[in-house]
Design a protein around this motif. Structure first.
Motif, PDB file in Angstrom:
ATOM      1  N   LYS A 183      -0.120   5.710   0.970  1.00  9.49           N
ATOM      2  CA  LYS A 183      -0.098   4.888   2.872  1.00  9.49           C
ATOM      3  C   LYS A 183      -1.186   6.500   2.989  1.00  9.49           C
ATOM      4  CE  LYS A 183       2.703   5.260   6.756  1.00  9.49           C
ATOM      5  NZ  LYS A 183       4.291   5.188   7.304  1.00  9.49           N
ATOM      6  N   LYS A 227      -3.522  -0.709   3.448  1.00 10.42           N
ATOM      7  CA  LYS A 227      -4.182  -1.639   4.721  1.00 10.42           C
ATOM      8  C   LYS A 227      -4.348  -2.847   4.084  1.00 10.42           C
ATOM      9  CE  LYS A 227      -5.685   3.054   7.378  1.00 10.42           C
ATOM     10  NZ  LYS A 227      -6.185   2.969   8.248  1.00 10.42           N
ATOM     11  N   SER A 228      -4.822  -3.286   2.874  1.00 16.12           N
ATOM     12  CA  SER A 228      -5.730  -4.058   2.586  1.00 16.12           C
ATOM     13  C   SER A 228      -4.360  -5.222   1.581  1.00 16.12           C
ATOM     14  CB  SER A 228      -6.707  -3.989   1.385  1.00 16.12           C
ATOM     15  OG  SER A 228      -6.153  -3.235   0.014  1.00 16.12           O
ATOM     16  N   GLN A 229      -3.677  -4.243   1.514  1.00 11.02           N
ATOM     17  CA  GLN A 229      -2.124  -5.002   0.793  1.00 11.02           C
ATOM     18  C   GLN A 229      -1.556  -5.801   2.044  1.00 11.02           C
ATOM     19  OE1 GLN A 229      -2.044  -5.633  -2.122  1.00 11.02           O
ATOM     20  NE2 GLN A 229      -3.881  -3.656  -2.477  1.00 11.02           N
ATOM     21  N   LYS A 230      -0.225  -6.880   1.807  1.00  9.01           N
ATOM     22  CA  LYS A 230       0.244  -7.143   2.763  1.00  9.01           C
ATOM     23  C   LYS A 230       2.070  -7.399   2.956  1.00  9.01           C
ATOM     24  CE  LYS A 230      -2.999 -12.042   3.526  1.00  9.01           C
ATOM     25  NZ  LYS A 230      -2.949 -13.263   2.924  1.00  9.01           N
ATOM     26  N   ARG A 231       1.747  -5.371   2.823  1.00 11.54           N
ATOM     27  CA  ARG A 231       3.190  -4.852   2.793  1.00 11.54           C
ATOM     28  C   ARG A 231       3.256  -3.712   3.486  1.00 11.54           C
ATOM     29  NH1 ARG A 231       5.574  -5.913  -2.511  1.00 11.54           N
ATOM     30  NH2 ARG A 231       7.043  -4.895  -1.720  1.00 11.54           N
ATOM     31  N   SER A 232       4.517  -3.938   3.982  1.00  9.05           N
ATOM     32  CA  SER A 232       4.941  -2.365   4.728  1.00  9.05           C
ATOM     33  C   SER A 232       5.120  -1.385   3.594  1.00  9.05           C
ATOM     34  CB  SER A 232       6.159  -2.576   5.892  1.00  9.05           C
ATOM     35  OG  SER A 232       7.108  -2.870   4.966  1.00  9.05           O
ATOM     36  N   TYR A 283       4.301  -2.761  -7.687  1.00 12.01           N
ATOM     37  CA  TYR A 283       2.996  -2.875  -6.306  1.00 12.01           C
ATOM     38  C   TYR A 283       2.851  -1.275  -6.551  1.00 12.01           C
ATOM     39  CZ  TYR A 283       1.764  -1.722  -1.448  1.00 12.01           C
ATOM     40  OH  TYR A 283       0.302  -1.832  -0.398  1.00 12.01           O
ATOM     41  N   LYS A 300       2.662 -13.668 -10.330  1.00  8.56           N
ATOM     42  CA  LYS A 300       3.820 -12.162  -9.262  1.00  8.56           C
ATOM     43  C   LYS A 300       5.046 -12.105  -9.676  1.00  8.56           C
ATOM     44  CE  LYS A 300       5.680 -12.944  -4.716  1.00  8.56           C
ATOM     45  NZ  LYS A 300       6.564 -13.401  -3.516  1.00  8.56           N
TER      46      LYS A 300
END
Length: 367
Positions: free
Chosen positions: A191, A197-202, A119, A105
């Protein structure tokens, strides 16, 4: 670029990848070797970071002031930046550098440190390119915009007939797009495509990160040199350009000859979105290796001259590609599948140039 559903065959020679994975797994188990990086990877990481930052510090601290040597330092930084991207960041973003996910990471954020966004790159590279290699409308690596035609299914413009000449310059300008508009355009597009959607990021979080990282990059890579390096401002700007041009050209000359080649196929999904081959076989028809016997070259480019092995096993660190390439080639031969390989890097570059010329002229291809 439109997001659509593409389905690979689950039956067409599906036993190939199952058999191959079994043999590759046996290789690592028999030799008691981890699939991740080793001490050689750590030493390479140190070297690449030193190649990038030592020239920078020598200029910034006034140890080097001669204008020509200053420009040489910027050129070395370009090689270092290339090496960091090819040999460190790339494996980390694939989760192949270390079995410790935190190490992967944080090393993946090196991408942010050199002006792009980790990302956003993961979506373009890991998700779209690796999954839908050479599929028009899905693989963004063959969709550089109107200035170049990298797919026989892309619209042909008059200017394209000269792309085998000017294309190399555009490759050199690649990283300048990262520094300016590319990341932001991709973020908005991903977007809309629903790829976040599958990523834990906004969206807002990634946008903020991209803006901050670019501001910090310009601050240390351009503003500080303009203030502290003892050379005329225009020399600094020329040096900054040289660094990025070398990096962009290096990346373009490594990644593009791996897929945009006379031997490459560009499959078109049918009306249901189905592709004839299964995913692994698809990789063999769309990918090319080069310079398998050049140890130094392979070391510097992060084993990406073994692009077939990388596409089939992206979660295996590149330090192992040469060894498993023998297994992959033998298995491809056994199943009557292609294993495209150019003997040298220059041969691959030449063939890629030929392909650019053919695509620019609108020649017909087996797709």
């Amino acid at each position: 670029m439109q997001h659509k559903t593409v389905r690979f065959s689950k039956t067409n020679q599906a036993e190939f990848i199952a058999d191959l994975r079994k043999q590759v797994k046996a290789y690592f188990e028999t030799n008691n070797i981890s699939t991740y990086g080793n001490w050689k990877m750590v030493l390479k990481t140190i070297f690449m970071f030193a190649l990038y930052f030592v020239p920078y510090l020598l200029m910034l601290t006034g140890v080097i002031t001669n204008i020509w040597v200053v420009l040489l330092m910027w050129a070395l930084m370009g090689l270092g930046k290339s090496g960091i991207g090819l040999s460190v960041m790339h494996d980390a973003n694939h989760g192949a550098y270390s079995k410790n996910r935190h190490v992967n990471k944080y090393l993946s954020y090196v991408m942010n440190m050199i002006g792009a966004n980790s990302y956003i790159w993961k979506i373009q590279h890991n998700v779209l390119h690796h999954t839908f290699t050479n599929i028009d409308g899905m693989d963004e690596d063959i969709d550089p915009g109107k200035l170049m035609r990298l797919s026989p299914h892309a619209p042909k413009l008059k200017a394209h007939k000269h792309q085998h000449i000017y294309g190399w310059f555009l490759y050199g300008m690649m990283t300048f797009l990262w520094l300016t508009t590319k990341d932001f355009k991709q973020l908005v597009r991903y977007k809309k495509m629903g790829l976040m959607k599958s990523q834990k990021r906004s969206f807002g979080g990634v946008l903020t990160e991209a803006i901050i990282s670019k501001v910090l990059y310009y601050a240390y890579a351009l503003v500080l040199p303009l203030i502290f390096i003892q050379a005329p401002w225009y020399i600094i700007l020329i040096g900054f350009f040289i660094m990025h041009f070398i990096t962009g050209l290096a990346l373009g000359m490594i990644f593009q000859p791996a897929h945009v080649m006379p031997t490459s196929e560009y499959p078109i999904p049918d009306d249901t979105g189905s592709v004839e081959n299964n995913w692994a076989v698809h990789q063999l028809f769309t990918t090319t290796n080069f310079a398998p016997n050049s140890k130094l070259f392979s070391w510097f480019v992060g084993g990406l001259n073994y692009q077939i092995e990388h596409h089939l096993f992206p979660n295996i660190c590149h330090v192992h590609y040469k060894k498993i390439s023998k297994i992959v080639q033998a298995k491809a031969t056994e199943y009557g599948l292609p294993y495209n390989c150019q003997k040298t890097f220059m041969a691959a570059v030449y063939q890629h140039g030929r392909m650019l010329k053919q695509l620019g002229r609108g020649d017909q291809f087996a797709v």
